[in-house]
Scaffold this motif. Structure first.
Motif, PDB file in Angstrom:
ATOM      1  N   ASN A  24       0.857  -1.190   0.000  1.00 42.07           N
ATOM      2  CA  ASN A  24       0.000   0.000   0.000  1.00 42.07           C
ATOM      3  C   ASN A  24       0.889   1.235   0.000  1.00 42.07           C
ATOM      4  O   ASN A  24       1.974   1.229   0.559  1.00 42.07           O
ATOM      5  CB  ASN A  24      -0.929   0.001   1.209  1.00 42.07           C
ATOM      6  N   TYR A  25       0.405   2.272  -0.633  1.00 43.54           N
ATOM      7  CA  TYR A  25       1.209   3.480  -0.757  1.00 43.54           C
ATOM      8  C   TYR A  25       0.365   4.697  -0.440  1.00 43.54           C
ATOM      9  O   TYR A  25      -0.875   4.642  -0.423  1.00 43.54           O
ATOM     10  CB  TYR A  25       1.754   3.593  -2.189  1.00 43.54           C
ATOM     11  N   SER A  26       1.050   5.796  -0.183  1.00 46.51           N
ATOM     12  CA  SER A  26       0.358   7.072  -0.082  1.00 46.51           C
ATOM     13  C   SER A  26       1.152   8.098  -0.869  1.00 46.51           C
ATOM     14  O   SER A  26       2.368   8.197  -0.718  1.00 46.51           O
ATOM     15  CB  SER A  26       0.191   7.513   1.370  1.00 46.51           C
ATOM     16  N   TYR A  27       0.459   8.773  -1.738  1.00 46.09           N
ATOM     17  CA  TYR A  27       1.069   9.853  -2.525  1.00 46.09           C
ATOM     18  C   TYR A  27      -0.033  10.601  -3.233  1.00 46.09           C
ATOM     19  O   TYR A  27      -0.988   9.989  -3.695  1.00 46.09           O
ATOM     20  CB  TYR A  27       2.061   9.296  -3.549  1.00 46.09           C
ATOM     21  N   GLY A  28       0.106  11.913  -3.335  1.00 45.75           N
ATOM     22  CA  GLY A  28      -0.980  12.720  -3.868  1.00 45.75           C
ATOM     23  C   GLY A  28      -1.015  12.862  -5.361  1.00 45.75           C
ATOM     24  O   GLY A  28      -2.044  13.168  -5.926  1.00 45.75           O
TER      25      GLY A  28
END
Lengths: 113, 113
Positions: A24-28
């Motif tokens: 899982n990743y987070s980036y806008g």
């Protein structure tokens, strides 16, 4: 800030089983997602990557990964593992033009005979 | 195909000593990277370079210097080795910054006595 999370530190399966390694990743913004494999005592080797288009990406040795924007995930799958697939698998993300790849902590896959 | 060569494979030094790791690539890639790999902590970027004589700091640059005197080589210096710096150092290269597929060397293990 980009982050990558691999929820399983270790996964053990038997030869011939299917396996899913989670990422899982987070980036806008727009990102590149990739998977690398590291056999014991070796450097990392590229498996596959995704940027756009078909969310299912085929890689080498029967591996594939599926991108999901709604789940912020890029899970790696293989239908039937071989003992030689035993290794550490790293998920990585890079965004924009920073040139930096951010790696997850890795998942150790152990394939038992 | 190309290859990335890291030397030495094992580097043993004393605490406080200045130690240098070398990396050569024959892919003719523009960008080169140094990562540090600690057990359980994944890979952390120390320095990268997008062209000859360019240097960009990563997330872990303190205590390290780097040098990109020519396109094919990228060296990393531990300015004052400490026992908690014993790790594997991985060199990598890529053709470009965006969407980069990284090609890794086999790693150099630093041992501080």
């Amino acid at each position: 800030t980009q982050t990558v999370s691999q929820s399983d530190a270790h996964v053990t399966v038997f030869e011939g089983d299917s396996v899913e390694l989670r990422c899982n990743y987070s980036y806008g913004g727009s990102i590149y997602l990739s998977w690398y494999i590291q056999h014991h005592g070796r450097g990392l080797q590229f498996l596959l990557k995704y940027y756009s288009g078909n969310p299912v990406v085929q890689g080498v040795n029967g591996f594939k990964a599926e991108f999901s924007k709604s789940d912020s995930s890029f899970h790696l799958r293989k239908a039937s593992v071989h003992w030689s697939d035993s290794a550490v698998y790293f998920c990585a993300v890079s965004g924009g033009n920073t040139g930096k790849l951010i790696f997850g902590l890795g998942t150790t896959l152990q394939v038992q005979p | 195909g190309g290859i990335i060569t890291q030397t030495p494979k094992f580097l043993i030094g004393q605490e406080g000593q200045k130690l240098t790791l070398k990396c050569q690539q024959n892919f003719n890639h523009d960008t080169m990277y140094w990562y540090r790999q600690d057990s359980g902590k994944g890979l952390r970027l120390i320095y990268y370079s997008i062209t000859e004589n360019d240097l960009q700091k990563g997330d872990l640059s303190e205590g390290y210097d780097a040098s990109r005197e020519k396109k094919s080589s990228f060296s990393l210096t531990v300015t004052s080795a400490q026992k908690n710096e014993m790790a594997v150092f991985l060199c990598a290269s890529s053709m470009s910054r965006e969407g980069n597929t990284l090609y890794f060397g086999e790693g150099s293990r630093l041992i501080v006595v």
